[in-house]
Write a protein that holds these residues in place. Structure first.
Motif, PDB file in Angstrom:
ATOM      1  N   GLY A 164       5.432  58.514  76.987  1.00 23.98           N
ATOM      2  CA  GLY A 164       4.534  58.921  78.064  1.00 23.98           C
ATOM      3  C   GLY A 164       3.868  60.255  77.791  1.00 23.98           C
ATOM      4  O   GLY A 164       2.675  60.452  78.100  1.00 23.98           O
ATOM      5  N   VAL A 165       4.608  61.173  77.191  1.00 22.64           N
ATOM      6  CA  VAL A 165       4.053  62.482  76.836  1.00 22.64           C
ATOM      7  C   VAL A 165       2.928  62.325  75.817  1.00 22.64           C
ATOM      8  O   VAL A 165       1.865  62.944  75.944  1.00 22.64           O
ATOM      9  N   TRP A 166       3.130  61.497  74.811  1.00 19.40           N
ATOM     10  CA  TRP A 166       2.095  61.286  73.799  1.00 19.40           C
ATOM     11  C   TRP A 166       0.841  60.652  74.396  1.00 19.40           C
ATOM     12  O   TRP A 166      -0.289  61.033  74.034  1.00 19.40           O
ATOM     13  N   ILE A 167       1.021  59.707  75.292  1.00 24.11           N
ATOM     14  CA  ILE A 167      -0.137  59.084  75.947  1.00 24.11           C
ATOM     15  C   ILE A 167      -0.902  60.120  76.758  1.00 24.11           C
ATOM     16  O   ILE A 167      -2.142  60.197  76.697  1.00 24.11           O
ATOM     17  N   LEU A 168      -0.176  60.930  77.519  1.00 21.38           N
ATOM     18  CA  LEU A 168      -0.821  61.966  78.323  1.00 21.38           C
ATOM     19  C   LEU A 168      -1.540  62.979  77.437  1.00 21.38           C
ATOM     20  O   LEU A 168      -2.654  63.427  77.760  1.00 21.38           O
ATOM     21  N   ALA A 169      -0.924  63.365  76.317  1.00 20.65           N
ATOM     22  CA  ALA A 169      -1.544  64.316  75.392  1.00 20.65           C
ATOM     23  C   ALA A 169      -2.841  63.752  74.813  1.00 20.65           C
ATOM     24  O   ALA A 169      -3.836  64.477  74.668  1.00 20.65           O
ATOM     25  N   CYS A 170      -2.852  62.474  74.496  1.00 21.15           N
ATOM     26  CA  CYS A 170      -4.064  61.843  73.964  1.00 21.15           C
ATOM     27  C   CYS A 170      -5.168  61.800  75.008  1.00 21.15           C
ATOM     28  O   CYS A 170      -6.355  61.997  74.686  1.00 21.15           O
ATOM     29  N   ILE A 171      -4.803  61.557  76.263  1.00 19.88           N
ATOM     30  CA  ILE A 171      -5.805  61.520  77.341  1.00 19.88           C
ATOM     31  C   ILE A 171      -6.460  62.886  77.509  1.00 19.88           C
ATOM     32  O   ILE A 171      -7.692  63.002  77.611  1.00 19.88           O
ATOM     33  N   PHE A 172      -5.654  63.937  77.542  1.00 19.48           N
ATOM     34  CA  PHE A 172      -6.204  65.280  77.711  1.00 19.48           C
ATOM     35  C   PHE A 172      -7.012  65.723  76.485  1.00 19.48           C
ATOM     36  O   PHE A 172      -7.876  66.592  76.604  1.00 19.48           O
ATOM     37  N   SER A 173      -6.730  65.157  75.325  1.00 24.06           N
ATOM     38  CA  SER A 173      -7.436  65.536  74.098  1.00 24.06           C
ATOM     39  C   SER A 173      -8.692  64.711  73.867  1.00 24.06           C
ATOM     40  O   SER A 173      -9.479  65.026  72.966  1.00 24.06           O
ATOM     41  N   LEU A 174      -8.897  63.674  74.668  1.00 25.50           N
ATOM     42  CA  LEU A 174     -10.042  62.779  74.477  1.00 25.50           C
ATOM     43  C   LEU A 174     -11.387  63.501  74.526  1.00 25.50           C
ATOM     44  O   LEU A 174     -12.289  63.174  73.732  1.00 25.50           O
ATOM     45  N   PRO A 175     -11.612  64.474  75.433  1.00 23.89           N
ATOM     46  CA  PRO A 175     -12.917  65.165  75.451  1.00 23.89           C
ATOM     47  C   PRO A 175     -13.284  65.808  74.119  1.00 23.89           C
ATOM     48  O   PRO A 175     -14.469  65.882  73.776  1.00 23.89           O
ATOM     49  N   TYR A 176     -12.285  66.268  73.363  1.00 21.10           N
ATOM     50  CA  TYR A 176     -12.590  66.913  72.089  1.00 21.10           C
ATOM     51  C   TYR A 176     -13.052  65.891  71.055  1.00 21.10           C
ATOM     52  O   TYR A 176     -13.839  66.223  70.160  1.00 21.10           O
ATOM     53  N   PHE A 177     -12.587  64.662  71.176  1.00 29.65           N
ATOM     54  CA  PHE A 177     -13.079  63.599  70.301  1.00 29.65           C
ATOM     55  C   PHE A 177     -14.507  63.212  70.695  1.00 29.65           C
ATOM     56  O   PHE A 177     -15.334  62.892  69.836  1.00 29.65           O
ATOM     57  N   ILE A 178     -14.800  63.261  71.985  1.00 25.85           N
ATOM     58  CA  ILE A 178     -16.123  62.869  72.469  1.00 25.85           C
ATOM     59  C   ILE A 178     -17.174  63.919  72.118  1.00 25.85           C
ATOM     60  O   ILE A 178     -18.259  63.600  71.627  1.00 25.85           O
TER      61      ILE A 178
END
Length: 353
Positions: A164-178
Motif C-alpha cells: 500500500g505504501v508503494w502504491i501511494l508513493a507512486c500516486i504522489f509521484s505521478l505529477p513528476y512523470f506527467i
C-alpha cells in the motif's frame, strides 16, 4: 517553445535534474563569476552522486540480500527491506544524473527516461517517508496494544501495508512523470519541468507541487512520527522500563537522518518559488544552496546501511562478527513489546489470584 516559457537560467542549469526548478520567470544571470561557481557546483554534485551511487547500491544491495534471503522474515525485516529497496532503486539510476551533469546538462537518454528518472527520485522520497511513518505507527501500536500485536502483528500484514505504501508513493509521484519533459536548447537536449506554456499557470502548478510535497512528505509524516514516539517514550517512562532496544534506536536514527537530509531541500524548494524578483543576493543564495541541499538529500539514500552496521553492535564486536549477524541483531524484534507483554501477563495473573 520560447525562452520565457522554458527559462533555462544559469541557476536552473546547475539544479539537479529532478528538482522542481522555477519555470515561471525570465530572470537569469550573466555573470562570469556565477559561471565559475556553476562549474564548481557541477563538479561537487558529480562527486556526491558518484559517492551515493557506489555506497548506496552496495550497501542497500547487501541489506536487500540479507533481509530478503538470509534472515527470518519478521515485521522489522519487512520494513527495512522495503526501505532498502526504495534507496537501491534510486541510487541504481544515479549514473543517468551523473552523465547529465558531466555532459553539461545535455540529456541524451530520451523523453521517457527523463520522466522515469525524476519519478523514481520522488517515489524514493515518498516511499521512504511513508515507510518511516508506518514504522512509527507500528511501534506505537506495539507499545500501546501489545496483546493485540501478539495475535495480529505478522510479517504478512506488514507486507500488505508495504505494498500500500508503494502504491501511494507512486500516486504522489505521478505529477513528476506527467510534467517532466525534454526540449532542445543551445545545441543540447535538456530535461526539465514543463508545467505549462503560460507563465502564470506554470507558476501555480509549480507552487502546488511544492506545497503538496511539503505537506505529504514532511508536515503530516513528521507530526505523526513525533506524536507516536512521544507517546512511546512517555509509556516507557511511566512503566519504568530500562530496556535498551537496538531496533528502537536504529529506527530513531533512520528517522532523524531522513529529516536532517530532506528538510533543507524542502526549504530551498519554497525559496526557489521566489527566484527572479530582482533580488540578486536572494537568488544567489538559492543558486548556490539548491544543488547543495539536493546533494544532501542524495546522501540519505546511502546512509541507512551505515546506521544499521554501526548501531547494530558495539564497535569492537562489529569487526569480530559476520555481516549477517550484524543485520540480524539490527533487525531483531524490539524487546519493548516483550516487556509490555510480560507486564500485561503479570497484571492479569495478579488479578486472577
Amino acid at each position: 517553445m520560447n525562452y520565457s516559457t522554458y527559462n533555462v537560467t544559469l541557476q536552473e542549469e546547475t539544479t539537479i535534474p529532478w528538482t522542481s526548478v522555477d519555470t515561471s520567470t525570465d530572470y537569469y544571470y550573466e555573470d562570469e563569476g556565477l559561471s565559475h561557481v556553476s562549474d564548481i557546483l557541477s563538479q561537487f554534485s558529480m562527486v556526491i552522486y558518484s559517492f551515493a551511487f557506489v555506497l548506496g547500491t552496495v550497501g542497500n544491495g547487501l541489506v536487500i540480500f540479507f533481509t530478503g534471503f538470509m534472515m527470518k522474515r519478521t515485521v522489522n525485516v519487512v520494513w527495512f527491506l522495503n526501505l532498502a529497496i526504495a534507496d537501491f532503486i534510486f541510487t541504481f539510476f544515479l549514473p543517468l544524473s551523473i552523465s547529465y551533469v558531466a555532459l553539461n546538462f545535455h540529456w541524451p537518454f530520451g523523453n521517457f527516461m527523463c520522466k522515469l528518472n525524476s519519478t523514481i527520485a520522488f517515489v524514493n522520497l515518498y516511499a521512504s517517508v511513508f515507510l518511516l511513518t508506518v514504522i512509527s505507527i507500528d511501534r506505537f501500536i506495539s507499545v500501546m496494544f501489545p496483546v493485540w500485536c501478539q495475535n495480529h502483528r505478522t510479517p504478512r500484514l506488514a507486507s500488505f501495508v508495504a505494498i500500500g505504501v508503494w502504491i501511494l508513493a507512486c500516486i504522489f509521484s505521478l505529477p513528476y512523470f506527467i510534467f517532466r519533459d525534454t526540449d532542445a536548447y543551445n545545441d543540447a537536449v535538456v530535461c526539465f519541468n514543463n508545467f505549462h506554456e503560460d507563465k502564470n499557470i506554470a507558476f501555480s502548478r509549480h507552487k502546488i507541487t511544492v506545497v503538496v510535497r511539503f505537506i505529504a512528505s514532511f508536515l503530516i509524516p513528521f507530526s505523526v512520527i513525533i506524536f507516536c514516539y512521544s507517546v512511546i517514550l512517555l509509556r516507557i517512562k511511566r512503566n519504568h522500563m530500562t530496556t535498551s532496544s537496538k531496533p528502537f534506536k536504529i529506527i530513531l536514527a533512520v528517522i532523524i537522518s531522513f529529516f536532517v537530509c530532506w528538510v533543507p531541500y524542502h526549504i530551498f524548494s519554497f525559496m526557489e518559488l521566489f527566484v527572479g524578483h530582482d533580488n540578486f543576493r536572494f537568488d544567489y543564495i538559492v543558486f548556490v544552496g539548491t544543488p547543495l541541499t539536493s546533494s544532501l538529500a542524495f546522501i540519505n539514500s546511502c546512509i541507512n546501511p551505515i546506521l544499521y552496521v554501526f548501531m547494530g553492535r558495539d564497535f569492537k564486536q562489529k569487526f569480530q562478527s559476520s555481516i549477517r549477524s550484524i543485520f540480524e541483531r539490527a533487525f531483531s524484534e524490539d524487546s519493548v513489546q516483550a516487556d509490555l507483554r510480560s507486564k500485561t501477563k503479570s497484571t492479569s495473573d495478579s488479578q486472577l489470584v
